[in-house]
Write an enzyme that holds these catalytic residues in place. Structure first.
Site, short mmCIF file in Angstrom:
data_model
loop_
_atom_site.label_atom_id
_atom_site.label_comp_id
_atom_site.label_asym_id
_atom_site.label_seq_id
_atom_site.Cartn_x
_atom_site.Cartn_y
_atom_site.Cartn_z
N GLU A 82 0.85 -1.20 0.00
CA GLU A 82 0.00 0.00 0.00
C GLU A 82 0.88 1.25 0.00
O GLU A 82 1.79 1.37 0.82
CB GLU A 82 -0.90 0.01 1.25
CG GLU A 82 -1.89 -1.13 1.28
CD GLU A 82 -2.82 -1.06 2.49
OE1 GLU A 82 -2.78 -0.07 3.25
OE2 GLU A 82 -3.60 -2.02 2.67
N GLU A 98 -8.74 1.69 -4.29
CA GLU A 98 -9.83 1.44 -3.33
C GLU A 98 -10.55 2.73 -2.99
O GLU A 98 -9.92 3.74 -2.62
CB GLU A 98 -9.23 0.80 -2.06
CG GLU A 98 -10.29 0.52 -1.00
CD GLU A 98 -9.84 -0.45 0.10
OE1 GLU A 98 -8.74 -1.02 0.02
OE2 GLU A 98 -10.63 -0.61 1.06
O1 KIV Z 1 -6.75 -6.83 2.29
C1 KIV Z 1 -7.63 -6.78 1.42
O2 KIV Z 1 -8.60 -7.54 1.42
C2 KIV Z 1 -7.48 -5.78 0.36
C3 KIV Z 1 -8.63 -5.59 -0.57
C4 KIV Z 1 -9.69 -4.82 0.08
C5 KIV Z 1 -8.21 -4.97 -1.85
O3 KIV Z 1 -6.47 -5.14 0.27
#
Ligand code: KIV
Length: 272
Positions: free
Chosen positions: A123, A190
């Site tokens: 991220e 997201e």
């Molecule tokens: O951890 C997760 O499930 C995610 C999704 C929401 C993309 O990163």
């Protein structure tokens, strides 16, 4: 528009780029355990994400922050044992890649070696550029993740839609370009406005997979437990529930309890 689907025996990072180029949307769902992964893979879902959402869904934490690298490896190796076709992407958990590129690489190598996953997801944008490059240099495919990045929830303070204002939208577009230039094979966006997500998807050659980012992107991802309706208290606008498993499972458990109490289970045919 109906698109003739090419058959992929095994989905690879390259298949995803092919799908984007052929106008075929990419399907992606989460899994954290063997049984669920087997069903998801058997259903023909292209990408299985071993998300750090396991921290919420499997362990009941309020955020994704507490899950550890060892726990992610445990979940990912269970998933990998079930897979015949899907590409497996494993989240690098909070704290395993942000401090310095060498640690990021060590964490990614552990995921690849100990779980057998096919790629990692991280991220963030420019602030983790060096870590991303270091992981990619080792030959490990990296998926980016921008917009609402749950590992930074305490910085945002809320789970509301990101990049509604111009300044944040511009930064997101720059970060997306940077991730593509660095060599990421795909990107999750997201909870951002649909128009922005479409613009980003159209400006990149790598696939953009959305969650709460509209349908102008190259694919969609949902948390499996949410789309099955197992987590009934989570109700964001973007979530489509395909089953109401919370209700169905509750009824099944109640029926079982009632059968046991009534000495109706097991019956004559259900014993030796
Ligand atoms: O951890 C997760 O499930 C995610 C999704 C929401 C993309 O990163």
């Amino acid at each position: 528009m109906s698109v003739a689907k090419k058959q992929y025996k095994r989905v690879t990072t390259k298949s995803l780029v092919d799908m984007k180029n052929n106008g075929e949307k990419i399907s992606m769902l989460t899994a954290y355990d063997f049984t669920m992964a087997k069903i998801v893979d058997g259903a023909g879902i292209d990408v299985i994400l071993v998300g750090d959402s396991a921290s919420n869904v499997m362990a009941g934490h309020e955020t994704t922050l507490p899950i550890t690298l060892d726990q992610m490896i445990y979940h990912a190796s269970s998933v990998v044992r079930a897979i015949e076709r899907a590409l497996v992407v494993v989240d690098l958990p909070f704290g395993s890649y942000q401090s310095d590129p060498k640690e990021a690489l060590r964490s990614a190598i552990r995921i690849m070696k100990e779980s057998g996953g096919h790629s990692v997801k991280v991220e963030g944008g420019k602030e983790i550029k060096e870590s991303i490059k270091r992981i990619l240099n080792a030959g490990i495919p990296v998926m980016g993740h921008l917009g609402l990045t749950p590992q930074s929830i305490y910085k945002f303070g809320t789970y509301t839609v990101r990049a509604k204002e111009d300044k944040e939208a511009e930064q997101l577009k720059e970060d997306a370009k940077m991730l593509e230039r660095a060599g990421c094979f795909a990107l999750v966006l997201e909870k951002v406005p649909a128009a922005l997500a479409k613009e980003v998807a159209e400006s990149l050659t790598i696939p953009v997979i959305g969650i709460g980012a509209g349908n102008g992107v190259d694919g969609q991802v949902l948390v499996t437990h949410d789309m099955l309706g197992m987590t009934h208290e989570f109700n964001p606008r973007f979530l489509r529930r395909y089953l109401n498993m919370y209700e169905d499972m509750t009824n099944a458990f109640k029926k079982y309890a009632a059968d046991v109490k009534a000495v109706d289970f097991p019956n004559d045919k259900e014993q030796y």
